[in-house]
Write a protein that holds these residues in place. Structure first.
Motif, PDB file in Angstrom:
ATOM      1  N   GLY A  30       0.860  -1.187   0.000  1.00 13.60           N
ATOM      2  CA  GLY A  30       0.000   0.000   0.000  1.00 13.60           C
ATOM      3  C   GLY A  30       0.886   1.222   0.000  1.00 13.60           C
ATOM      4  O   GLY A  30       2.046   1.149  -0.402  1.00 13.60           O
TER       5      GLY A  30
ATOM      6  N   GLY B 194       1.259   3.716   5.301  1.00 18.23           N
ATOM      7  CA  GLY B 194       0.316   2.749   5.848  1.00 18.23           C
ATOM      8  C   GLY B 194       1.039   1.613   6.551  1.00 18.23           C
ATOM      9  O   GLY B 194       2.226   1.730   6.901  1.00 18.23           O
TER      10      GLY B 194
ATOM     11  N   ALA C  77      -2.875  -0.106  -2.927  1.00 20.51           N
ATOM     12  CA  ALA C  77      -3.423  -1.042  -1.920  1.00 20.51           C
ATOM     13  C   ALA C  77      -4.492  -2.002  -2.472  1.00 20.51           C
ATOM     14  O   ALA C  77      -4.421  -2.365  -3.644  1.00 20.51           O
ATOM     15  CB  ALA C  77      -3.876  -0.318  -0.674  1.00 20.51           C
TER      16      ALA C  77
ATOM     17  N   GLN D  41      -7.632  -6.202   1.805  1.00 23.25           N
ATOM     18  CA  GLN D  41      -8.682  -6.253   2.830  1.00 23.25           C
ATOM     19  C   GLN D  41      -9.599  -7.448   2.548  1.00 23.25           C
ATOM     20  O   GLN D  41      -9.900  -7.745   1.387  1.00 23.25           O
ATOM     21  CB  GLN D  41      -9.532  -4.986   2.777  1.00 23.25           C
ATOM     22  CG  GLN D  41      -8.830  -3.754   3.241  1.00 23.25           C
ATOM     23  CD  GLN D  41      -9.680  -2.486   3.099  1.00 23.25           C
ATOM     24  OE1 GLN D  41      -9.114  -1.413   3.049  1.00 23.25           O
ATOM     25  NE2 GLN D  41     -11.000  -2.599   3.028  1.00 23.25           N
TER      26      GLN D  41
ATOM     27  N   TYR E  84      -3.977  -9.212  10.326  1.00 25.26           N
ATOM     28  CA  TYR E  84      -4.402  -8.498  11.542  1.00 25.26           C
ATOM     29  C   TYR E  84      -5.676  -7.724  11.230  1.00 25.26           C
ATOM     30  O   TYR E  84      -6.024  -7.531  10.058  1.00 25.26           O
ATOM     31  CB  TYR E  84      -3.287  -7.540  11.992  1.00 25.26           C
ATOM     32  CG  TYR E  84      -2.883  -6.574  10.897  1.00 25.26           C
ATOM     33  CD1 TYR E  84      -1.899  -6.921   9.971  1.00 25.26           C
ATOM     34  CD2 TYR E  84      -3.537  -5.356  10.735  1.00 25.26           C
ATOM     35  CE1 TYR E  84      -1.566  -6.061   8.929  1.00 25.26           C
ATOM     36  CE2 TYR E  84      -3.200  -4.489   9.699  1.00 25.26           C
ATOM     37  CZ  TYR E  84      -2.220  -4.854   8.805  1.00 25.26           C
ATOM     38  OH  TYR E  84      -1.911  -4.007   7.768  1.00 25.26           O
TER      39      TYR E  84
ATOM     40  N   GLU F 145      -7.958  -4.552  10.730  1.00 20.26           N
ATOM     41  CA  GLU F 145      -7.825  -3.147  10.360  1.00 20.26           C
ATOM     42  C   GLU F 145      -9.044  -2.391  10.910  1.00 20.26           C
ATOM     43  O   GLU F 145     -10.084  -2.988  11.174  1.00 20.26           O
ATOM     44  CB  GLU F 145      -7.797  -2.990   8.839  1.00 20.26           C
ATOM     45  CG  GLU F 145      -6.621  -3.676   8.191  1.00 20.26           C
ATOM     46  CD  GLU F 145      -6.500  -3.305   6.724  1.00 20.26           C
ATOM     47  OE1 GLU F 145      -7.098  -3.997   5.892  1.00 20.26           O
ATOM     48  OE2 GLU F 145      -5.831  -2.304   6.420  1.00 20.26           O
TER      49      GLU F 145
ATOM     50  N   ASN G  75      -9.858   1.464   1.085  1.00 22.00           N
ATOM     51  CA  ASN G  75     -10.523   2.566   1.816  1.00 22.00           C
ATOM     52  C   ASN G  75     -11.729   3.046   1.056  1.00 22.00           C
ATOM     53  O   ASN G  75     -12.807   3.212   1.602  1.00 22.00           O
ATOM     54  CB  ASN G  75      -9.645   3.832   1.886  1.00 22.00           C
ATOM     55  CG  ASN G  75      -8.307   3.590   2.465  1.00 22.00           C
ATOM     56  OD1 ASN G  75      -8.161   2.682   3.245  1.00 22.00           O
ATOM     57  ND2 ASN G  75      -7.346   4.397   2.075  1.00 22.00           N
TER      58      ASN G  75
HETATM   59  N1  GLU Z   1      -6.507  -1.053   3.875  1.00 20.22           N
HETATM   60  C1  GLU Z   1      -5.932  -0.082   2.991  1.00 20.22           C
HETATM   61  C2  GLU Z   1      -6.402  -0.370   1.595  1.00 20.22           C
HETATM   62  O1  GLU Z   1      -6.433  -1.421   1.127  1.00 20.22           O
HETATM   63  C3  GLU Z   1      -4.418  -0.046   3.041  1.00 20.22           C
HETATM   64  C4  GLU Z   1      -3.870   0.069   4.416  1.00 20.22           C
HETATM   65  C5  GLU Z   1      -2.373   0.027   4.536  1.00 20.22           C
HETATM   66  O2  GLU Z   1      -1.670   0.346   3.566  1.00 20.22           O
HETATM   67  O3  GLU Z   1      -1.909  -0.340   5.604  1.00 20.22           O
HETATM   68  O4  GLU Z   1      -6.721   0.493   0.911  1.00 20.22           O
END
Ligand code: GLU
Length: 333
Positions: free
Chosen positions: A43, A47, A78, A97, A129, A131, A163
């Protein structure tokens, strides 16, 4: 599976050597065989995917002499970018995610996944983990609940990010569109804290593990705080989607946010494609699980992960190489 240009180059050199210097061949071709390159999509650099991807590659590379695999990480947009790049073969694996994983695998949810159809080659290696869907706001913007974002300047996320995809789902629950905001921006994660503190936006959304560099930067540069994401709409949303457990951003991590802040969130997971050779998937999973104590020390978000939980939360089937390892150590029947 992406064989790197270097490996191809070595292969081509071996061929050239075969034509010109036949005696040199055995040595060169054994180098080519030993070099199996995998690239992990992560990402933004502020992040958590980026340092966690770095931690995974470090453990893989510790064993390169034995298994011949070299891992590198790439900073990307990401989740959404990563699933698309794995699908097209541009990345061998990526952190994604679990909600994005579900929609891309089933070809449902966000329009682009419906259009693309189910990603039947998607395979899970393990999950990582929890988020937290996190809203960071300027103190002077009068934002104390998620609903207060209406009419404000909000970074709803880069289109390549999870996001943005999670935010759009939640906006639907509230009956919101981009027009609900005074301005809806799509800045990349690395730009969000700067834009907040330069007063270009009032708030930004980040689905991310804590602590992370983006929130450290925002909270230490300007008066800002994390906003709770709760209420009847969130209750309905969490109820509808079983990949969004409740989550908490711990108080005391960032200046301006002393108490725990309630919200919800997916898990981060490591995905690949069925095109990745079984042996490579096996070695990557083994490198992380066998060095779990070291892995847990490489970033605070990893502190409490357990092998059992790392097998939970995925929608895509496990890669056969991962299954081989899980069976070998009794994590799977
Ligand atoms: N969860 C975010 C995404 O996929 C990225 C978070 C990160 O880079 O730690 O957009």
């Amino acid at each position: 599976m992406r064989i790197s240009r270097l490996a191809k180059w070595i292969g081509a050199s071996a061929l050239a050597a075969l034509l010109v210097f036949p005696v040199a061949v055995p040595k060169l071709s054994s180098i080519a065989q030993a070099a199996e390159y995998v690239t992990i999509g992560t990402g933004g650099i502020t992040g958590v995917y980026y340092p966690v991807g770095g931690a995974i590659s470090r453990l893989v590379n510790k064993g390169s002499k034995q298994h011949g695999i070299r891992a590198t990480v790439e900073s990307t947009g990401a989740s959404v970018f990563n699933v698309n790049a794995i699908r097209s073969g541009d990345l061998s694996m990526g952190i994604v995610q679990t909600d994005t994983q579900y929609y891309a695998y089933t070809g449902t949810g966000p329009e682009q996944f419906v259009k693309a159809g189910p990603d039947t080659k998607m395979r899970a290696l393990f999950s990582l983990y929890a988020e937290a869907f996190t809203v960071m706001a300027r103190d002077d913007a009068n934002i104390s609940t998620f609903k207060d974002l209406a009419g404000k300047r909000v970074n709803i996320g880069d289109p390549g990010s999870g996001n943005r995809s999670t935010m759009e789902l939640l906006m639907k629950e509230y009956g919101w569109t981009e027009d609900t905001f005074k301005i809806a921006t799509d800045l990349k994660p690395a730009e969000m804290a700067g834009a907040l503190c330069d007063d270009k936006i009032d708030a930004y959304i980040y689905v991310v593990g804590h602590p992370n560099a983006s929130f450290k930067e925002a909270s230490s540069t300007c008066e800002s705080h994390i906003v709770p994401v709760e209420g009847p709409e969130v209750d309905a949303f969490v109820e509808k989607h079983n990949f969004f457990p409740r989550a908490t951003v711990p108080g005391g991590l960032y200046k301006g946010t002393d108490n725990n802040v309630p919200t919800f969130g997916p898990k981060a997971s490591l995905l690949t494609s069925s095109d990745l050779p079984d042996e490579v998937a096996y070695q990557v999973v083994k490198a992380v699980f066998e060095n779990l104590d070291e892995f847990k020390k490489l970033h605070p978000v990893l502190e409490n992960i357990t092998p059992e939980e790392m097998l939970q939360g995925n929608t895509a089937p496990f890669h056969p190489g991962a299954v081989r390892y899980f069976k070998e150590v009794g994590l799977m029947q």
